[in-house]
Design a protein around this motif. Structure first.
Motif, PDB file in Angstrom:
ATOM      1  N   GLY A 172     -28.686 -18.163  -2.734  1.00 30.80           N
ATOM      2  CA  GLY A 172     -28.201 -17.302  -3.647  1.00 30.80           C
ATOM      3  C   GLY A 172     -26.843 -17.898  -4.174  1.00 30.80           C
ATOM      4  N   ALA A 173     -25.797 -18.767  -3.122  1.00 28.41           N
ATOM      5  CA  ALA A 173     -25.049 -19.894  -3.411  1.00 28.41           C
ATOM      6  C   ALA A 173     -25.023 -20.550  -5.036  1.00 28.41           C
ATOM      7  N   VAL A 174     -25.924 -20.857  -5.206  1.00 30.26           N
ATOM      8  CA  VAL A 174     -26.257 -21.711  -5.634  1.00 30.26           C
ATOM      9  C   VAL A 174     -25.656 -20.890  -7.497  1.00 30.26           C
ATOM     10  N   MET A 175     -26.792 -19.896  -6.978  1.00 31.57           N
ATOM     11  CA  MET A 175     -26.378 -18.813  -8.544  1.00 31.57           C
ATOM     12  C   MET A 175     -25.655 -18.649  -9.107  1.00 31.57           C
ATOM     13  N   GLN A 176     -24.660 -18.260  -7.762  1.00 36.20           N
ATOM     14  CA  GLN A 176     -23.583 -17.387  -8.124  1.00 36.20           C
ATOM     15  C   GLN A 176     -22.529 -18.680  -8.257  1.00 36.20           C
ATOM     16  N   GLY A 177     -23.091 -19.506  -8.035  1.00 37.98           N
ATOM     17  CA  GLY A 177     -21.602 -20.358  -7.815  1.00 37.98           C
ATOM     18  C   GLY A 177     -22.811 -20.935  -9.769  1.00 37.98           C
ATOM     19  N   VAL A 178     -23.750 -21.162 -10.279  1.00 40.67           N
ATOM     20  CA  VAL A 178     -24.001 -21.705 -11.829  1.00 40.67           C
ATOM     21  C   VAL A 178     -23.150 -20.359 -12.664  1.00 40.67           C
ATOM     22  N   PHE A 179     -23.664 -19.138 -11.943  1.00 39.73           N
ATOM     23  CA  PHE A 179     -23.265 -18.647 -12.851  1.00 39.73           C
ATOM     24  C   PHE A 179     -21.736 -17.997 -13.052  1.00 39.73           C
ATOM     25  N   GLY A 180     -20.871 -17.809 -12.882  1.00 37.59           N
ATOM     26  CA  GLY A 180     -19.717 -17.837 -12.255  1.00 37.59           C
ATOM     27  C   GLY A 180     -20.183 -15.887 -11.494  1.00 37.59           C
ATOM     28  N   ASN A 181     -20.591 -15.527 -10.615  1.00 34.61           N
ATOM     29  CA  ASN A 181     -20.819 -14.198 -11.008  1.00 34.61           C
ATOM     30  C   ASN A 181     -20.796 -13.906  -9.700  1.00 34.61           C
ATOM     31  N   PRO A 182     -21.071 -13.361  -9.055  1.00 30.72           N
ATOM     32  CA  PRO A 182     -20.509 -12.993  -7.369  1.00 30.72           C
ATOM     33  C   PRO A 182     -22.299 -12.018  -7.331  1.00 30.72           C
ATOM     34  N   LEU A 183     -22.207 -11.346  -8.642  1.00 33.18           N
ATOM     35  CA  LEU A 183     -23.974 -10.449  -8.196  1.00 33.18           C
ATOM     36  C   LEU A 183     -24.987 -10.949  -9.062  1.00 33.18           C
TER      37      LEU A 183
ATOM     38  N   ARG B 172     -33.541 -20.803 -23.891  1.00 29.10           N
ATOM     39  CA  ARG B 172     -32.800 -21.929 -24.243  1.00 29.10           C
ATOM     40  C   ARG B 172     -32.503 -21.972 -25.972  1.00 29.10           C
ATOM     41  N   SER B 173     -31.615 -22.340 -26.330  1.00 30.03           N
ATOM     42  CA  SER B 173     -31.144 -22.644 -27.833  1.00 30.03           C
ATOM     43  C   SER B 173     -30.409 -23.439 -28.617  1.00 30.03           C
ATOM     44  N   GLY B 174     -30.492 -24.487 -29.318  1.00 27.64           N
ATOM     45  CA  GLY B 174     -29.954 -25.334 -29.526  1.00 27.64           C
ATOM     46  C   GLY B 174     -29.277 -25.942 -29.292  1.00 27.64           C
ATOM     47  N   GLY B 175     -29.893 -26.886 -27.498  1.00 24.96           N
ATOM     48  CA  GLY B 175     -29.604 -27.443 -26.675  1.00 24.96           C
ATOM     49  C   GLY B 175     -28.981 -27.059 -25.921  1.00 24.96           C
ATOM     50  N   ARG B 176     -28.841 -25.692 -25.504  1.00 28.83           N
ATOM     51  CA  ARG B 176     -27.689 -24.852 -25.045  1.00 28.83           C
ATOM     52  C   ARG B 176     -28.785 -24.131 -24.331  1.00 28.83           C
ATOM     53  N   THR B 177     -28.289 -23.563 -22.811  1.00 30.34           N
ATOM     54  CA  THR B 177     -28.416 -22.662 -22.163  1.00 30.34           C
ATOM     55  C   THR B 177     -27.098 -21.673 -21.790  1.00 30.34           C
ATOM     56  N   GLU B 178     -27.076 -20.254 -22.466  1.00 30.28           N
ATOM     57  CA  GLU B 178     -26.137 -19.661 -22.140  1.00 30.28           C
ATOM     58  C   GLU B 178     -26.030 -18.598 -20.909  1.00 30.28           C
ATOM     59  N   VAL B 179     -25.159 -18.518 -20.030  1.00 32.17           N
ATOM     60  CA  VAL B 179     -25.517 -17.505 -18.565  1.00 32.17           C
ATOM     61  C   VAL B 179     -25.855 -16.068 -19.320  1.00 32.17           C
ATOM     62  N   VAL B 180     -25.000 -15.914 -20.313  1.00 29.21           N
ATOM     63  CA  VAL B 180     -25.378 -13.635 -20.639  1.00 29.21           C
ATOM     64  C   VAL B 180     -27.177 -14.018 -20.886  1.00 29.21           C
ATOM     65  N   THR B 181     -27.175 -14.749 -21.979  1.00 30.14           N
ATOM     66  CA  THR B 181     -29.089 -15.160 -21.854  1.00 30.14           C
ATOM     67  C   THR B 181     -30.132 -15.598 -21.345  1.00 30.14           C
ATOM     68  N   LEU B 182     -29.516 -16.212 -20.622  1.00 28.71           N
ATOM     69  CA  LEU B 182     -30.392 -16.891 -19.078  1.00 28.71           C
ATOM     70  C   LEU B 182     -30.205 -14.842 -18.534  1.00 28.71           C
ATOM     71  N   VAL B 183     -29.608 -14.776 -18.107  1.00 31.03           N
ATOM     72  CA  VAL B 183     -28.947 -13.801 -17.607  1.00 31.03           C
ATOM     73  C   VAL B 183     -30.273 -12.237 -17.795  1.00 31.03           C
ATOM     74  N   LEU B 184     -30.346 -12.578 -19.272  1.00 29.60           N
ATOM     75  CA  LEU B 184     -30.741 -11.113 -19.681  1.00 29.60           C
ATOM     76  C   LEU B 184     -32.672 -11.539 -20.166  1.00 29.60           C
ATOM     77  N   THR B 185     -32.986 -12.574 -20.393  1.00 28.50           N
ATOM     78  CA  THR B 185     -33.771 -13.005 -19.832  1.00 28.50           C
ATOM     79  C   THR B 185     -34.759 -12.755 -18.867  1.00 28.50           C
ATOM     80  N   GLY B 186     -34.643 -13.104 -18.068  1.00 35.53           N
ATOM     81  CA  GLY B 186     -34.856 -13.048 -16.788  1.00 35.53           C
ATOM     82  C   GLY B 186     -34.604 -11.672 -16.237  1.00 35.53           C
ATOM     83  N   VAL B 187     -33.757 -10.556 -16.274  1.00 36.50           N
ATOM     84  CA  VAL B 187     -34.081  -9.534 -16.519  1.00 36.50           C
ATOM     85  C   VAL B 187     -35.548  -8.933 -16.912  1.00 36.50           C
ATOM     86  N   ALA B 188     -35.771  -9.371 -18.296  1.00 42.01           N
ATOM     87  CA  ALA B 188     -36.797  -9.045 -19.224  1.00 42.01           C
ATOM     88  C   ALA B 188     -38.207  -9.350 -18.255  1.00 42.01           C
ATOM     89  N   VAL B 189     -37.973 -10.770 -17.826  1.00 43.57           N
ATOM     90  CA  VAL B 189     -39.428 -11.401 -17.647  1.00 43.57           C
ATOM     91  C   VAL B 189     -39.629 -10.655 -16.576  1.00 43.57           C
TER      92      VAL B 189
END
Length: 365
Positions: A104-115, A167-184
């Motif tokens: 949890g601490a790692v995820m909050q650090g990577v996403f910059g989000n306490p949620l 992942r798109s264009g060699g990068r992974t945006e945080v918002v896209t990752l979170v929304l993809t996680g919600v869908a999955v």
């Protein structure tokens, strides 16, 4: 020197004093959490149908270590109850809690989000699908380890799928990752429902029990498999602790300071998948530990990950050991689902944290 010239110096001095206080606070905090974990482990190991006092629990451990100190359990079968049932359960609870807290601490650090928490990237949902598939198909290629192995593989596979889709264009945006996680996660939930629909009555009960979370199947081999995953994950995150601190300044600032943000994210997502999958593979889904514990620890330890990561691990271990103790002792001769109990406590705690963070805008970091 003018008044305006002295302000930055005063601010720097205050920041320096605060930093020195946090450096001194670190060993004290870790020592306090370690002592608290030892205390709750002694109490938890002694509680149950065969009562063993904390002194007798400690004495049993010391005698196993070859030290003739302290009393041995006086109750009939007390020694067997400790080493065959209680100690494996307490040890696995500590390992699972530490893995969830650290993840949890790692995820909050990577996403910059306490949620953020491990479930955001599909670890828990994927593990649940893997376990449900093993239960419904009746595969027993690994004997009693089939369901945990399927859950572990499902958690890792789902996390990797979320990363590839985001992942798109060699990068992974945080918002896209979170929304993809919600869908999955939503698709995984539907898959579990479908598997429960086609399963027989015993399969439905097994899937439901696994999804509710429990340490009833704890044993020493499970501890031996989960503990190395925790050790590897914790060491890997500590190696990147400084980069996680720089990432907290923002992606652009981190890149200017020499951090390869994309590679860092990939490494931390893999580590989180390892920690989360190893935890839920043996216990089922236990919610809110990876969400609430790092948030609470951050209030005391500050945002520095070199202290935050091990402190969150110790805090998570304490929470799960205490929660499991409550789950098996609150109702006589029955065991409450650990995941349900953690949600009942973690939900209100999370709501309080939300209110506190909103009232103190930006106060989490």
């Amino acid at each position: 020197m003018t008044a305006t010239d002295t302000r930055p110096a005063t601010g720097d001095a205050a920041a320096g004093r605060d930093g020195r206080r946090r450096v001194r606070r670190g060993p004290v905090l870790l020592a306090g959490l370690s002592a608290a974990l030892l205390l709750v482990a002694l109490v938890a190991a002694g509680r149950g149908q065969v009562a063993v006092s904390p002194a007798e629990v400690l004495g049993s451990v010391l005698h196993r270590l070859g030290l003739d100190l302290g009393p041995r359990p006086a109750a009939v079968h007390g020694e067997s109850a400790l080493w065959l049932v209680r100690f494996p359960r307490v040890a696995l609870a500590a390992v699972v809690g530490a893995a969830l807290g650290c993840a949890g601490a790692v995820m909050q650090g990577v996403f910059g989000n306490p949620l953020a928490e491990p479930g955001v990237i599909g670890v828990s949902a994927g593990a649940a699908v893997g376990a449900a598939l093993a239960i419904v198909t009746g595969v027993t290629v690994l004997g009693g380890w089939t369901v945990p192995a399927a859950a572990f593989a499902g958690g890792l596979a789902t996390t990797w799928l979320v990363y590839l889709l985001a992942r798109s264009g060699g990068r992974t945006e945080v918002v896209t990752l979170v929304l993809t996680g919600v869908a999955v996660n939503a698709v995984a939930g539907a898959a579990i429902g479908l598997l429960m629909f086609v399963a027989d009555e015993s399969g439905v009960q097994a899937i439901a029990f696994w999804n509710l979370g429990s340490l009833a199947q704890a044993n020493w081999p499970a501890v031996a498999l989960a503990a190395p995953c925790l050790a590897v994950g914790l060491l890997a995150t500590l190696a990147d602790a400084r980069r996680l601190d720089l990432l907290a300044l923002g992606e652009r600032s981190a890149r200017h300071l020499g951090v390869d943000v994309e590679r860092l994210r990939v490494r931390m997502i893999v580590v989180t998948a390892l920690l989360g999958a190893a935890a839920v593979a043996f216990t089922g889904i236990i919610g809110f530990v990876g969400l609430v514990v790092p948030h609470l620890v951050r209030m005391v330890a500050g945002p520095g990950h070199r202290l935050l990561l091990p402190a969150s691990g110790l805090g998570g271990a304490i929470v799960v050991v205490v929660a499991d103790l409550a789950a098996r002792t609150l109702v006589d001769y029955q065991e409450l689902p650990l995941g349900v109990l953690s949600a009942l406590v973690g939900g209100p705690a999370f709501f309080w944290l939300l209110r506190r963070t909103r009232d103190r805008a930006g106060g989490w970091a």
